[in-house]
Design a protein around this motif. Structure first.
Motif, short mmCIF file in Angstrom:
data_model
loop_
_atom_site.label_atom_id
_atom_site.label_comp_id
_atom_site.label_asym_id
_atom_site.label_seq_id
_atom_site.Cartn_x
_atom_site.Cartn_y
_atom_site.Cartn_z
N VAL A 490 40.60 50.68 39.97
CA VAL A 490 39.35 51.25 39.48
C VAL A 490 38.53 50.15 38.81
N ARG A 491 37.27 50.46 38.53
CA ARG A 491 36.42 49.50 37.83
C ARG A 491 36.91 49.30 36.41
N GLU A 492 36.84 48.04 35.95
CA GLU A 492 37.22 47.76 34.56
C GLU A 492 36.26 48.47 33.61
N LYS A 493 34.98 48.44 33.95
CA LYS A 493 33.97 49.13 33.14
C LYS A 493 33.09 49.96 34.06
N SER A 494 32.99 51.23 33.73
CA SER A 494 32.17 52.12 34.54
C SER A 494 31.32 52.98 33.61
N THR A 495 30.04 53.09 33.93
CA THR A 495 29.15 53.91 33.10
C THR A 495 29.34 55.40 33.36
N GLN A 496 30.04 55.73 34.45
CA GLN A 496 30.18 57.14 34.81
C GLN A 496 31.56 57.71 34.53
N TYR A 497 32.62 56.93 34.79
CA TYR A 497 33.98 57.46 34.63
C TYR A 497 34.85 56.49 33.84
N ASP A 498 35.67 57.05 32.96
CA ASP A 498 36.71 56.28 32.30
C ASP A 498 38.04 56.76 32.88
N LEU A 499 38.57 56.01 33.83
CA LEU A 499 39.75 56.43 34.59
C LEU A 499 40.98 55.69 34.08
N ARG A 500 41.92 56.45 33.53
CA ARG A 500 43.13 55.85 32.98
C ARG A 500 44.40 56.25 33.72
N ALA A 564 47.22 44.82 43.45
CA ALA A 564 47.48 43.85 42.37
C ALA A 564 46.90 42.49 42.75
N GLY A 565 47.01 42.12 44.03
CA GLY A 565 46.44 40.86 44.48
C GLY A 565 44.93 40.85 44.35
N LEU A 566 44.30 41.96 44.73
CA LEU A 566 42.85 42.07 44.60
C LEU A 566 42.42 42.08 43.13
N ALA A 567 43.22 42.76 42.28
CA ALA A 567 42.92 42.78 40.85
C ALA A 567 43.07 41.39 40.25
N TYR A 568 44.04 40.62 40.75
CA TYR A 568 44.24 39.25 40.28
C TYR A 568 43.04 38.38 40.66
N GLU A 569 42.56 38.56 41.88
CA GLU A 569 41.42 37.78 42.35
C GLU A 569 40.13 38.20 41.65
N LYS A 570 40.00 39.49 41.34
CA LYS A 570 38.78 40.02 40.72
C LYS A 570 39.02 40.38 39.25
N ARG A 571 39.92 39.63 38.61
CA ARG A 571 40.29 39.99 37.24
C ARG A 571 39.06 40.00 36.33
N GLY A 572 39.05 40.99 35.45
CA GLY A 572 37.92 41.21 34.57
C GLY A 572 36.92 42.20 35.13
N GLN A 573 37.01 42.45 36.45
CA GLN A 573 36.09 43.38 37.09
C GLN A 573 36.76 44.70 37.46
N VAL A 574 38.06 44.63 37.78
CA VAL A 574 38.79 45.83 38.21
C VAL A 574 40.09 45.93 37.43
N ARG A 575 40.67 47.13 37.44
CA ARG A 575 41.91 47.39 36.71
C ARG A 575 42.86 48.18 37.61
N LEU A 576 44.14 47.79 37.57
CA LEU A 576 45.17 48.47 38.35
C LEU A 576 45.81 49.56 37.50
N LEU A 577 45.87 50.78 38.02
CA LEU A 577 46.54 51.86 37.31
C LEU A 577 48.05 51.78 37.55
N ASP A 578 48.81 52.47 36.72
CA ASP A 578 50.25 52.48 36.89
C ASP A 578 50.61 53.09 38.24
N SER A 579 51.72 52.61 38.83
CA SER A 579 52.15 53.12 40.13
C SER A 579 52.43 54.60 40.04
#
Length: 640
Positions: A490-500, A564-579
């Protein structure tokens, strides 16, 4: 009328069946085919003439190596077992109807059940998800509480001895090695009886008092771990290996268990006096099931089929190293995880396999009985090697389909491919006799992988290709070479949803993007998520849409290692949720007609896993992703 699985339905009219010379017990029970057999007795399908129904009848007495005194002692013990179990009336314990005797046997008459064993379910789905595992575990616990109140210790709690029926009811079966209060101890060579991976450590102590209810709870803990994590907590081929693993690493890693982890940890306490008691375990499991944020468990990938319950221990393994203890040796070993992806087998089929194994039959890599000449005079191994040499000489370049957009797993940078999958492909190629310069990497995506094989543009596909029953109809797999969890990005910061959590995504009706023709198209639909449409051909496109604030994509669904690989490459922009619930097993895919190649790839992958090369690849490429700890998959079986 006998159905294909050897399972009768109540009310199958016997009048319509041809007359046959059945053995009849007490002028009432017609013994039909054997549906289970082992060192502690046999189970027969039987027709009850009086009540016009089919039942399961378990003979409790073996007939080998017994003197008159030991045979009488066994008969007395069998009577006590039958009487003790007959007192247990519980929906999670197999129903005992009656106990009858002949001159040479004591029979328990039980309800003939339909369903599939939990072991079959785990072989098919590997990870059941927290809610489903907790529900089945709670039902097993309820069954154990009932038998413990009757003075019975099961002694062989494991997935193979739990039947899961349509609707999800779990039933504890097979009390063939149960310990009955007041009965004499059943011993053999001073080694505890049971299935080693599920046996509590106190059973091996020199002054062990023998099995108690706490040892059944330990086995429940192992079973819960297996349901939640997709593997056994303590591995080993021999009893001493398992016990040493328990001693050296008493806390196995937890990746998917989530709120189940404290329950499992409490049940797997090596000190039986500190181990969770049944009441506490029940309360904790109920609390887990009350959690509204638990991710939905994956649905079964095929309909439940009627199966004969496995009431008997598995075929006896080779004798373990001597262990000082007051009980008898293992008479059973659960089938190693990772085998048998082609579906469940009935009890009768298991018996036939055991008979063949006992007769000395074993198979070569090519599928011919080892040591036989096959259809000609040439040994099968030699014929297989000649077929491979012919295939190899016709293919001087090995074409491998890989993905180019999966950071750390498989990606193209400056014209060079790198990542875990690339290293895996090169290691397999090397074992097949190809130099690095003889390997041609061909880019593929989730949508065109099978077509690339069909068109012979690739010999192998090593591209996070998840093994499923549907795909196995189109291509052949060797593996698994990796096991990944299912999750969301998910997005690290989103103006519409806070997804945890995954629950947030579902409750807020968030659009989810995934790759077209991936397994996640079905998972999202079955899980009740709102899918983005149309789905693109790659996960990289999904991530691009996720990062585009003008797009209506707020989550991406895929395997944790990919995301996780995409989150690593785009770190700061996206966040990985728990499996979340479930896993995906990656296999090396090829055309079904390339059998010489398949045998060589299987042998190569097995060597890569067992030699420690797999672990080195993981550390080189994937350790940086900080995924939950996971170990190498089981080596593939390279037999028939």
């Amino acid at each position: 009328m006998r159905d294909e699985d050897g399972v009768g339905q109540a009310g199958d009219g016997a009048a319509s069946e041809p007359l046959a010379p059945y053995t009849v017990i007490q002028d009432r029970f017609e013994l039909r085919e054997t549906i289970g057999s082992g060192g502690m007795g046999e189970v027969r399908r039987a027709y009850d003439r009086r009540l016009d129904r089919f039942v399961a009848m378990k003979g409790l007495l073996g007939h080998t190596g017994r003197s008159a005194d030991t045979q009488q002692a066994a008969r007395d013990r069998a009577r006590r077992e039958a009487k003790a179990l007959a007192k247990v009336e519980h929906q999670n314990v197999v129903t005992v109807h009656d106990q009858v005797e002949t001159d040479d046997q004591v029979w328990i008459v039980m309800k003939l059940l339909e369903g599939r064993s939990l072991a079959d379910l785990l072989r098919h789905e590997r990870v059941l998800g927290v809610p489903r595992a907790a529900d089945i575990g709670l039902q097993i616990l309820h069954g154990l509480q009932a038998v413990h109140r009757a003075g019975v210790v099961h002694r062989d709690v494991k997935p193979g001895n739990v039947l899961v029926r349509d609707g999800g009811r779990a039933i504890l079966v097979d009390f063939g090695i149960a310990s009955i209060a007041g009965a004499n101890k059943l011993t053999k060579l001073g080694v505890p009886i049971g299935t080693p991976p599920y046996m509590a450590p106190e059973l091996f102590a020199p002054a062990s008092p023998g099995p108690k209810s706490a040892s059944d709870l330990w086995a429940l803990g192992v079973t819960l771990y297996e349901m939640a994590e997709g593997r056994l907590p303590f591995r080993g081929h021999e009893v001493w290996e398992i016990q040493e693993n328990i001693r050296s690493t008493p806390e196995p890693p937890y990746r998917y268990s989530g709120p189940l982890a404290p329950v499992i940890q409490g049940l797997l306490d090596p000190d039986k006096d500190r181990r969770l008691d049944a009441d506490t375990a029940e309360a904790m499991l109920r609390e887990v099931l009350r959690d509204p944020d638990l991710p939905a468990a994956p649905l079964p990938e095929q309909p439940t089929q009627a199966a004969a319950p496995d009431f008997t221990p598995d075929p006896e393994p080779a004798a373990p190293a001597p262990v000082a203890a007051p009980e008898e040796p293992s008479v059973a070993r659960e089938e190693k995880q990772g085998g048998g992806r082609r579906g469940w087998k009935t009890g009768l089929a298991v018996v036939l396999a055991a008979v063949l194994a006992g007769g000395g039959w074993y198979f070569s890599r090519d599928g011919e009985p080892s040591g036989s000449s096959g259809s000609g005079s040439e040994p099968a191994a030699t014929a297989a090697e000649k077929r491979w040499e012919k295939w190899r000489s016709a293919n001087e370049v090995l074409r491998v389909g890989v993905k180019k957009d999966q950071p750390q797993l498989s990606e193209e940078k400056d014209g060079e491919y790198q990542g875990f999958d690339i290293s895996m492909a090169l290691a397999i190629a090397k074992a097949l006799g190809y130099e690095k310069g003889d390997v041609l990497f061909v880019p593929v995506n989730t949508e065109n992988r099978s077509t690339m094989l069909d068109n012979k543009r690739a010999h192998l596909i090593v591209a996070s290709y998840s093994i499923t029953d549907e795909r196995e109809k189109e291509v052949d797999f060797v593996g698994a070479y990796f096991r990944a969890g299912r999750t969301f990005l998910v997005r690290e910061k989103s103006t519409q949803y806070d997804l945890r959590s995954a629950a947030d995504i579902k409750q807020k009706d968030v659009r989810v993007c995934t790759a077209a023709h991936s397994t996640y198209e079905r998972h999202l639909k079955e899980g009740g998520y709102k899918a983005y449409a149309p789905q693109p051909a790659s996960y990289e496109t999904c991530v691009d849409k996720l990062l585009d604030e003008t797009a209506d994509v707020y989550a991406v669904a895929s395997d944790d290692v990919l995301l996780a690989g995409l989150a690593y490459e785009k770190r700061g922009q996206v966040r990985l949720l728990d499996s979340g619930a479930g896993t995906e097993e990656y296999g090396v895919a090829m055309r079904p007609e390339d059998q010489p190649l398949k045998g060589k790839v299987c042998t190569a992958l097995r060597q890569i896993i067992t030699s420690g090369e797999w672990d080195r690849m993981y550390k080189d490429h994937l350790a940086v992703l900080n995924l939950p700890p996971w170990d190498a998959p089981d080596p593939p079986k390279c037999g028939a």
